[in-house]
Enzyme design. Structure first.
Site, PDB file in Angstrom:
ATOM      1  N   SER A   8       0.843  -1.197   0.000  1.00  0.00           N
ATOM      2  CA  SER A   8       0.000   0.000   0.000  1.00  0.00           C
ATOM      3  C   SER A   8       0.874   1.242   0.000  1.00  0.00           C
ATOM      4  O   SER A   8       1.624   1.490   0.964  1.00  0.00           O
ATOM      5  CB  SER A   8      -0.904   0.004   1.236  1.00  0.00           C
ATOM      6  N   ASP A  35      -4.768   3.748  -1.866  1.00  0.00           N
ATOM      7  CA  ASP A  35      -5.862   4.147  -0.972  1.00  0.00           C
ATOM      8  C   ASP A  35      -6.330   5.562  -1.286  1.00  0.00           C
ATOM      9  O   ASP A  35      -5.567   6.525  -1.114  1.00  0.00           O
ATOM     10  CB  ASP A  35      -5.381   4.112   0.487  1.00  0.00           C
ATOM     11  N   HIS A  66      -8.464   1.300  -3.930  1.00  0.00           N
ATOM     12  CA  HIS A  66      -9.396   1.128  -2.812  1.00  0.00           C
ATOM     13  C   HIS A  66     -10.048   2.479  -2.536  1.00  0.00           C
ATOM     14  O   HIS A  66      -9.396   3.387  -2.019  1.00  0.00           O
ATOM     15  CB  HIS A  66      -8.594   0.621  -1.602  1.00  0.00           C
ATOM     16  N   GLY A 142      -9.013   4.435   7.059  1.00  0.00           N
ATOM     17  CA  GLY A 142      -8.699   5.847   7.244  1.00  0.00           C
ATOM     18  C   GLY A 142      -7.233   6.109   7.496  1.00  0.00           C
ATOM     19  O   GLY A 142      -6.747   7.189   7.164  1.00  0.00           O
ATOM     20  N   PHE A 143      -6.549   5.140   8.059  1.00  0.00           N
ATOM     21  CA  PHE A 143      -5.144   5.368   8.418  1.00  0.00           C
ATOM     22  C   PHE A 143      -4.328   4.097   8.251  1.00  0.00           C
ATOM     23  O   PHE A 143      -4.853   2.998   8.454  1.00  0.00           O
ATOM     24  CB  PHE A 143      -5.033   5.834   9.888  1.00  0.00           C
ATOM     25  N   GLY A 144      -3.060   4.272   7.903  1.00  0.00           N
ATOM     26  CA  GLY A 144      -2.138   3.151   7.911  1.00  0.00           C
ATOM     27  C   GLY A 144      -1.598   2.941   9.314  1.00  0.00           C
ATOM     28  O   GLY A 144      -1.819   3.773  10.202  1.00  0.00           O
TER      29      GLY A 144
HETATM   30  C1  DX5 Z   1      -6.462   1.758   5.667  1.00  0.00           C
HETATM   31  C2  DX5 Z   1      -5.996   1.478   4.273  1.00  0.00           C
HETATM   32  C3  DX5 Z   1      -4.937   0.434   4.177  1.00  0.00           C
HETATM   33  C4  DX5 Z   1      -3.600   0.860   4.743  1.00  0.00           C
HETATM   34  C5  DX5 Z   1      -2.846  -0.359   5.161  1.00  0.00           C
HETATM   35  O1  DX5 Z   1      -7.520   2.631   5.634  1.00  0.00           O
HETATM   36  O2  DX5 Z   1      -7.105   1.010   3.500  1.00  0.00           O
HETATM   37  O3  DX5 Z   1      -4.770   0.004   2.839  1.00  0.00           O
HETATM   38  O4  DX5 Z   1      -2.842   1.574   3.800  1.00  0.00           O
HETATM   39  O5  DX5 Z   1      -1.715   0.037   5.854  1.00  0.00           O
HETATM   40  P1  DX5 Z   1      -1.075  -0.832   7.015  1.00  0.00           P
HETATM   41  O6  DX5 Z   1      -0.622  -2.125   6.353  1.00  0.00           O
HETATM   42  O7  DX5 Z   1       0.024   0.004   7.507  1.00  0.00           O
HETATM   43  O8  DX5 Z   1      -2.137  -1.106   8.041  1.00  0.00           O
HETATM   44 ZN    ZN Z   2      -6.679   0.035   1.542  1.00  0.00          ZN
END
Ligand code: DX5
Ligand code: ZN
Length: 223
Positions: A8, A35, A66, A142-144
């Protein structure tokens, strides 16, 4: 069939996006997960078409887009034109989900539906035959860098049961908090696409981290 890895780019270094995309190009990654957040459906804003276009120019890997946005129908054609191979919309954001899916397929894209952690998998019952991919959110979108939600394993099993009557295989994609520890149990449960943001981009050796996730030995799997 071997599972797929979709790094991602939300976790990439945007000041060095070309370097990071080139790393993905060299790696065993199958798709690039992109994303898109609108600040309405989710409490965060990521990036839009110009960034998608730049990423598309730098890679031949399929873009797995996404959409964490309200009213995605308005932008489906644009996302296709900007290079999306897969378009995943949120179950919770679509009033006429069947129509949205048909439109994505008409555009020639892989059609995906993402489900938030609180949305019952059973709600996909009447759409499961129509879609190519289900993105099981293993964090609240919403967040990584968030913590993986453990009920994801049970939800994958429920999804596998729901998909049993399908003619074609279903991509079961897990998104959020995927790491070296939960990857194998997720694959054992039935996942076949792993999205991974921070696990890859915060690693010292990013390419090797992708390699390791891709080459997890599932040979001893007992499903
Ligand atoms: C969350 C995103 C994910 C995110 C995953 O809202 O849809 O795709 O980028 O990141 P990680 O692997 O750091 O949880
Ligand atoms: Zn995602």
């Amino acid at each position: 069939m071997k599972h797929l890895i979709a790094p991602s780019i939300l976790a990439a270094d945007f000041a060095n996006i070309q370097r990071d995309i080139e790393m993905i190009n060299r790696s065993e990654a199958d798709w690039i997960h992109v994303d898109i957040m609108d600040g309405v459906f989710v409490p965060n804003i990521s990036f839009g078409f110009p960034v998608l276009a730049a990423v598309n120019k730098l890679t031949n890997k399929p873009l797995d887009v996404h959409l964490m946005i309200v009213d995605p129908d308005r932008y489906l054609t644009a996302f296709k034109d900007y290079g999306a191979a897969n378009i995943t919309v949120h179950y919770e954001a679509c009033t006429h989900l069947h129509r949205t899916i048909q439109k994505i397929k008409e555009l020639g894209c892989t059609a995906g539906v993402a489900v938030n952690p609180h949305t019952p998998i059973a709600h996909l019952h009447d759409i499961i035959e129509e879609i190519d991919l289900v993105c099981v959110m293993s964090v609240n979108p919403g967040f990584g860098g968030q913590k993986f939600i453990e009920s994801t394993y049970r939800r994958i099993q429920e999804l596998k049961l729901l998909a049993q009557g399908r003619k074609d295989a279903l991509w079961i994609e897990i998104d959020g908090g995927v790491n070296q520890l939960n990857a194998l149990p997720l694959l054992k449960a039935g996942a076949n696409v792993l999205v991974t943001g921070n696990t890859v981009f915060s690693a010292e050796n990013q390419e090797k981290t992708i390699f390791d996730l891709k080459n997890i030995s599932t040979s001893t799997m007992t499903i």
